[in-house]
Design an enzyme around this catalytic site. Structure first.
Site, PDB file in Angstrom:
ATOM      1  N   GLU A   1      -3.744  -2.310 -17.138  1.00 59.39           N
ATOM      2  CA  GLU A   1      -2.650  -1.652 -17.624  1.00 59.39           C
ATOM      3  C   GLU A   1      -1.862  -2.332 -18.916  1.00 59.39           C
ATOM      4  OE1 GLU A   1       0.351   0.029 -15.025  1.00 59.39           O
ATOM      5  OE2 GLU A   1      -1.136   1.561 -14.143  1.00 59.39           O
TER       6      GLU A   1
ATOM      7  N   GLU B   1      -6.727   3.700 -10.538  1.00 59.15           N
ATOM      8  CA  GLU B   1      -5.555   4.437 -10.128  1.00 59.15           C
ATOM      9  C   GLU B   1      -5.343   5.841 -10.131  1.00 59.15           C
ATOM     10  OE1 GLU B   1      -2.235   1.795 -10.824  1.00 59.15           O
ATOM     11  OE2 GLU B   1      -3.409   0.006 -11.168  1.00 59.15           O
TER      12      GLU B   1
END
Length: 506
Positions: free
Chosen positions: A170, A309
């Site tokens: 991320e 995720e």
């Protein structure tokens, strides 16, 4: 519904059924690691009951140490004698301190106990190229070097095998708030030093987009797919005589959540049931749009879309630390898991891996623990039922479904994927998202005879928010299903409302 048994172009990788363990809340500490001195039965500090339960899922890979934690994690803090490891502050998740007792050796021990592939996420946000290079060397090199000697000093003589390595996490957000153009350059830099050593070959995974950020995917595919051109010089042509991709996979993160209005995991009505089914199904459009971009640069589909995720995200349970993301897990979560996995299966030509968040005590967990107690969640049971799809051949399906209508919106009631394993067994997973209406399905299946052996298991409950508790751990679990009739080339099934069904046909 038609299932095409003769069109067998793609394999459903078992790695679509991967898992994720972050240093977050009680996932690692208490959920996995209790220490050798704990009264909870353990093997070298790792809970035996959790390992036993996860082994039954045949989990193919486990991602660690994050998540947001990864880009603040410095791996040398987690090696050596436990008493010498520094205590650190987990600034992302609850501002709590941890003692680093669960580090590289403990994680690799866990993977060996689970018989699963480790997937390590490296630190790009606050780490250095040298730090990442040395971690890979420490893990995988079998020659003489400072990192090899350090590993041996810490009790591991032979290197481990490490296939999957993520270059940051991320990095558009908690991993550094980078623009994609900046991250693309950092990725090219860092990945250069993630090397194949001592016969170990690493599958490099780039940080990809959040949800529908198609610009991020465009830039990363354009930059990450650059290849080393062949060099014709006879002296070195054996080294550079082929094209070599700089990334093998690119991640995608998508959570089923309402950021504007986080609601309870267990207290909800039909409006929220419908809303979360709708949000879940949107991942298919997002996968298709990202796939279209990837196909421009990689028509051979050699680069995997790694959805490392995914899962539900609700309010934490009352009275728990908001930074620990501890939530219950209901029948709604089971349907959401089944829908996601069906979608991933059906897009297995591009989706090569996925990791539900997370394995114990965090978000859409497989397992919840409370001291010595442990329960399996409805989501766990879906993964157990769906393991029949691991490495099986995808059978394309055409589904003509009734609609589930709520107020002025509607969704297909039925969500399906199908596969055939090497022994010829056909496996069909079906989700009925309607909370109160069963559905009669006719499955056209060429070659099916009245002598075929059909077995089924279904996961459902009386109420949409039913869940397992420590006092009643078996409220929701799979039961035998036999509400079907067999005719030549047809299977007629009545699937209950709000249920996940898996049929096995021999």
């Amino acid at each position: 519904m038609n299932i095409h048994t003769k069109k067998k172009d793609h394999t459903i990788s078992r790695h679509i059924y991967g898992h994720f363990a972050e240093h977050l809340g009680r996932c690692v500490y208490e959920g996995i690691w209790v220490g050798e001195d704990s009264s909870i039965p353990n093997t070298r500090g790792i809970r035996n009951d959790v390992v036993e339960a996860l082994r039954k899922l045949h989990i193919p890979n486990l991602r660690w140490p994050g998540g947001c934690f990864a880009d603040e994690y410095h791996w040398k803090d987690g090696i050596g004698p436990l008493e010498d490891r520094p205590t650190i502050v987990n600034t992302n998740w609850g501002k709590v301190t941890e003692n680093n007792h669960f580090g590289t050796h403990e994680f690799m021990d866990l993977c060996e106990q689970l018989d699963t592939e480790p997937y390590i996420c490296g630190n790009v946000g606050s780490g250095t190229v040298q730090e990442m290079q040395e971690w890979v060397e420490y893990l995988t090199f079998d020659g003489e070097s400072p990192m090899t000697n350090l590993r041996k000093k810490n009790g591991r003589d032979k290197p481990w095998k490490l296939k999957y390595f993520g270059i940051g996490n991320e990095n558009w957000g908690c991993g550094g708030k980078m623009r994609v153009e900046h991250y693309a350059d950092k990725y090219r830099n860092y990945q250069t030093y993630v090397k194949d050593l001592s016969g170990n070959e690493i599958y490099k995974i780039a940080c990809g987009p959040q949800e529908a950020d198609y610009h991020w995917m465009e830039v990363m595919m354009r930059e990450g797919m650059d290849r080393i051109e062949p060099v014709k010089d006879a002296i070195i042509e054996n080294i550079w005589d082929y094209h070599r991709p700089e990334m093998n996979g690119i991640s995608l993160h998508y959570y089923t959540r309402n950021r504007a209005n986080y609601t309870s995991a267990t207290e909800f009505d039909e409006a929220l049931w419908f809303d979360y089914m709708d949000r879940t199904m949107k991942i298919e459009e997002i996968i298709e749009n990202h796939t279209a971009i990837m196909d421009k640069y990689d028509p051979e589909k050699s680069v995997g879309l790694i959805i490392d995720e995914w899962g539900t995200w609700f309010k934490v349970e009352p009275g728990t630390n908001p930074g620990f993301l501890y939530q219950q897990n209901t029948l709604r979560d089971a349907l959401i898991a089944g829908i996601n996995l069906n979608i991933f299966n059906n897009h297995c030509d591009r989706v090569h891996m996925a990791n539900i968040a997370q394995v114990v005590n965090v978000l859409q967990a497989m397992i919840l623990t409370d001291g010595e107690k442990m329960i399996l969640t409805p989501s766990y049971h879906v993964f157990e039922m769906y393991k029949v799809h691991h490495d099986a051949t995808l059978l394309p399906t055409n589904v003509s479904s009734r609609y589930y209508t709520y107020e002025d919106k509607h969704l297909p009631m039925i969500n399906v994927s199908a596969s055939q394993n090497q022994s010829g067994q056909i496996n069909i997973s079906i989700c009925n998202i309607h909370p109160s209406v069963s559905d009669d399905i006719i499955i056209d299946l060429e070659g099916l005879t009245s002598e075929a052996q059909v077995e089924g298991r279904v996961l459902t409950a009386d109420q949409i928010n039913d869940h397992n508790t420590f006092d009643a751990p078996n409220n929701i679990q799979p039961i035998e299903f036999n509400d079907f009739k067999i005719e030549p080339n047809k299977l007629m099934v009545t699937i209950p409302s709000k249920s996940v069904l898996v049929l096995q046909i021999n």
